[in-house]
Design a protein around this motif. Sequence first.
Motif, short mmCIF file in Angstrom:
data_model
loop_
_atom_site.label_atom_id
_atom_site.label_comp_id
_atom_site.label_asym_id
_atom_site.label_seq_id
_atom_site.Cartn_x
_atom_site.Cartn_y
_atom_site.Cartn_z
N LEU B 64 0.98 -1.15 0.21
CA LEU B 64 0.10 -0.02 0.05
C LEU B 64 0.81 1.23 -0.06
N LEU B 65 1.72 1.18 1.04
CA LEU B 65 2.81 2.34 0.80
C LEU B 65 3.40 2.49 -0.49
N TYR B 68 0.85 3.94 -3.14
CA TYR B 68 0.77 5.55 -3.10
C TYR B 68 1.97 6.34 -3.26
N ARG B 69 2.97 5.78 -2.85
CA ARG B 69 4.41 6.79 -3.28
C ARG B 69 4.24 6.89 -4.71
N ASP B 72 1.84 9.11 -6.29
CA ASP B 72 2.25 10.33 -5.77
C ASP B 72 3.47 10.95 -6.70
#
Lengths: 90, 143
Positions: B64-65, B68-69, B72
């Motif tokens: 998930l991290l 999203y990174r 972004d």
Amino acid sequence: MTIEVRIPTILRPYTAGEKLVSAKGATLQEVLNDLELNYPGMGERLIDESGLRRFINIYINDEDVRFLAGLQSAIGENDSITILPAVAGG
Amino acid sequence: MLFSMLEIQRSLVDAIVAHARADHPDEACGVIAGPIGSDRPERLIPMVNAVRCPTLYEFDSMDLLRLYREMDDRDEVPVVIYHSHPATQAYPSRTDITQASEPDAHYVVVSIRETGPVEGPFEFRSFRIVDGEVTEEQISILE
């Protein structure tokens, strides 16, 4: 110390739409307390009586705090925090 | 919002259904990212269902991290969040509604209950889920 905290879309109503905010604290708990002080109501979206909410993920840099010391995780000077709600369902 | 619709390429629909069949009997899940503000699903990112379960799904927290990174960095948002219902209708479950955390996303649910892992009919529906309220929306498939 002051660090940067990345706020997910669903919590941006508390920060007037800001994606990145500053907060102070030497532990994650202190940082979350500081967020609640500046953005009232955000705290209970993140923690409940048993600690970090099950479907909220908080990362210090690249580490999930569940694999660190949870709310007691230490925050260093150049750390940054990312909050992400779990993507989950049934 | 007054009127809401998902416009999606046929190839992306096919890829989601194929993912659902491949992960049967567990739920399959993933995201279609698109440019911020475009509401255009472009880049399919199949995710691992970390709980490997026929009735639940959850992205792994480290995946998930990274997801999203990456979004972004590319100025993308999750335009579509999809998952499969291997044995039930293509409608958000109670858990789907309480867990929904992207008010701007189209939540796609695909049901493959008729034929499971093999080719056959499927249901493909899209919803907005905001503050516990579900609104089904029309889907326009682009050929």
